[in-house]
Write a protein that holds these residues in place. Structure first.
Motif, PDB file in Angstrom:
ATOM      1  N   PHE A 277     103.717 -72.310 -99.805  1.00 58.56           N
ATOM      2  CA  PHE A 277     103.970 -71.001 -99.222  1.00 58.56           C
ATOM      3  C   PHE A 277     103.746 -69.913-100.269  1.00 58.56           C
ATOM      4  O   PHE A 277     104.014 -70.098-101.458  1.00 58.56           O
ATOM      5  CB  PHE A 277     105.418 -70.894 -98.731  1.00 58.56           C
ATOM      6  CG  PHE A 277     105.663 -71.532 -97.396  1.00 58.56           C
ATOM      7  CD1 PHE A 277     105.167 -70.955 -96.230  1.00 58.56           C
ATOM      8  CD2 PHE A 277     106.418 -72.685 -97.295  1.00 58.56           C
ATOM      9  CE1 PHE A 277     105.403 -71.526 -94.990  1.00 58.56           C
ATOM     10  CE2 PHE A 277     106.680 -73.270 -96.059  1.00 58.56           C
ATOM     11  CZ  PHE A 277     106.163 -72.694 -94.905  1.00 58.56           C
ATOM     12  N   LEU A 282     106.448 -65.660 -97.161  1.00 56.74           N
ATOM     13  CA  LEU A 282     107.485 -66.519 -96.583  1.00 56.74           C
ATOM     14  C   LEU A 282     108.770 -65.724 -96.376  1.00 56.74           C
ATOM     15  O   LEU A 282     109.415 -65.839 -95.326  1.00 56.74           O
ATOM     16  CB  LEU A 282     107.761 -67.712 -97.499  1.00 56.74           C
ATOM     17  CG  LEU A 282     108.929 -68.608 -97.047  1.00 56.74           C
ATOM     18  CD1 LEU A 282     108.635 -69.230 -95.686  1.00 56.74           C
ATOM     19  CD2 LEU A 282     109.229 -69.682 -98.078  1.00 56.74           C
ATOM     20  N   LEU A 382     101.609 -69.323 -95.428  1.00 55.40           N
ATOM     21  CA  LEU A 382     101.001 -70.285 -96.347  1.00 55.40           C
ATOM     22  C   LEU A 382      99.919 -69.620 -97.195  1.00 55.40           C
ATOM     23  O   LEU A 382      99.365 -68.579 -96.834  1.00 55.40           O
ATOM     24  CB  LEU A 382     100.386 -71.441 -95.555  1.00 55.40           C
ATOM     25  CG  LEU A 382     101.355 -72.327 -94.776  1.00 55.40           C
ATOM     26  CD1 LEU A 382     100.577 -73.270 -93.865  1.00 55.40           C
ATOM     27  CD2 LEU A 382     102.256 -73.111 -95.722  1.00 55.40           C
TER      28      LEU A 382
END
Length: 428
Positions: A277, A282, A382
């Protein structure tokens, strides 16, 4: 250390409602039983209230005692009172089993961690842990069908909900989910009315997806509620049930095989990714796990901590992320030799020539959230191919809002420093 067969069996009883926990405990008060409970409502006065009941030799004895706080800390007081008491009861003639009734503010798993991991040192007892003398055989949790789902999806703190008499930033949802997740038997107190059937079915679907191995024991106002019924439930506990087993960072996230299809609006969403991530993206995506979600948990691979497993756990409107272990790929050969063979075998199934066992895996139980929205938000967080192409030094230098421990909604004060679920670095 005492052989497992010679240790005194312990049953833990938890609930958000004291009366419900007391009913379960009293139903388990068979001859040869010692019952213990600690009531934390007197914390503002500087003590906790310990109640004990022993049913030995045909005599039923009951005692209440105020236990002075050690270091002004409820957890420390329980360490200094509950753990030695368990060891003493193990040595008490006639005590064949122990029932521990937890205050609603406590979660069962950290209590088990204290039992097996904290050394008790007193003049009257040999050095050792309570786990040397007792073994947690089962955990029973009672839930109120009329309120549990609302409690488990909200963001009220334990203090705001009136469960804790002192300031406690953990949420009611965190306690509710933690109690259910660790249970071997869930006693569901329901009205049994026809108008409540959908609500009861929805609750059952949620419980089955949070803890599929647990026996659900519905109790209606006109049902018998005694030792026979509870003992039958305990006798039919599934082999994969917790039975006091502590969580480790590499446990299967779908342990117990929860149903993956939707039922009454309750659904399990799984997310898997073989890449890391982006820390800031994130952080921005986490809100998707705080609305319409009952709970989430999983392992994260983050560029800013490439050697560490980050554990994500949420309940209702609260979420926490913390470093819990190191990936096997980041360990030395000597360290790998101490890792549980089952963990090594599972890691080998996903092993990558460059990144080893590093991956991200999250399981989410939703009741109103949209599966596609969750998947899209997490996928968007991601790393992109272009970012990966920039190299390891670039990725490790990406700014990160995550430290060793992070909580959402973001706050300057931590939630549940001592009583929430913790995961120690482990080689299991």
């Amino acid at each position: 250390m005492t052989a497992v067969s010679d240790r005194t069996p312990v049953t833990l009883v938890s609930s958000l409602h004291r009366e419900a926990a007391a009913r379960i405990a009293n139903a388990l008060a068979l001859p040869g039983t010692a019952l213990i409970s600690h009531d934390l409502r007197a914390l503002p006065l500087g003590y906790v209230l310990r109640q004990t009941r022993t049913v030995l030799g045909g005599a039923d004895q009951f005692a209440i005692e105020g236990v002075k706080l050690e270091h002004g800390c409820a957890t420390c007081t329980l360490r200094h009172d509950l753990l030695p008491l368990l060891r003493t009861l193990h040595r008490t003639p006639g005590v064949e089993r122990i029932v521990v009734v937890l205050d609603p503010a406590f979660e069962p798993e950290p209590v088990v961690a204290e039992i097996v991991g904290t050394v008790v040192e007193t003049d009257e007892l040999p050095a050792g842990t309570a786990g040397d003398d007792v073994v947690v055989r089962a955990t029973l949790t009672s839930v109120d069908a009329a309120s549990w789902l609302e409690d488990a999806t909200g963001d009220r703190t334990l203090t705001e909900a009136g469960v804790s008499a002192v300031e406690d930033e953990r949420t009611l949802a965190q306690a509710a989910v933690a109690q259910v997740r660790f249970a071997d038997v869930v006693v569901v107190e329901t009205s049994g009315a026809a108008d409540d059937r959908y609500r009861d079915a929805q609750l059952s679907a949620a419980l089955r997806r949070i803890n599929p191995a647990a026996i659900q024991h519905p109790v209606r106002p006109d049902d018998p509620f005694g030792p026979d019924e509870l003992l039958i439930s305990l006798a039919t506990v599934r082999p994969e049930s917790r039975r006091g087993r502590l969580t480790t960072p590499f446990d299967p996230l779908l342990d117990g095989c929860p149903p993956l299809e939707a039922d009454c609006g309750i659904e399990v969403v799984t997310f898997e990714a073989p890449r890391a991530f982006h820390p800031e993206r994130l952080h921005g995506a986490l809100d998707v796990l705080l609305e319409g979600v009952i709970c989430a948990r999983g392992r994260l691979w983050l560029t800013s901590s490439p050697d560490h497993v980050l554990w994500l756990e949420s309940a209702g409107g609260a979420l926490g992320i913390s470093k819990v272990a190191r990936w096997l790929a980041a360990r030395s050969e000597e360290e790998l030799a101490a890792v549980d063979p089952e963990v090594r075998a599972m890691a080998s199934l996903r092993w990558d020539g460059e990144h080893g066992d590093r991956h991200s895996s999250i399981v989410v139980v939703v009741h109103r959230a949209d599966r596609a929205e969750i998947e899209e938000a997490l996928t968007g967080a991601l790393l992109t191919d272009a970012e990966i192409a920039c190299g390891a030094d670039y990725l490790a230098a990406l700014p990160s809002p995550f430290g060793d421990v992070h909580h959402d909604p973001c706050s300057d004060s931590p939630r549940g420093e001592s009583d929430s679920i913790s995961h120690e670095e482990t080689t299991r």
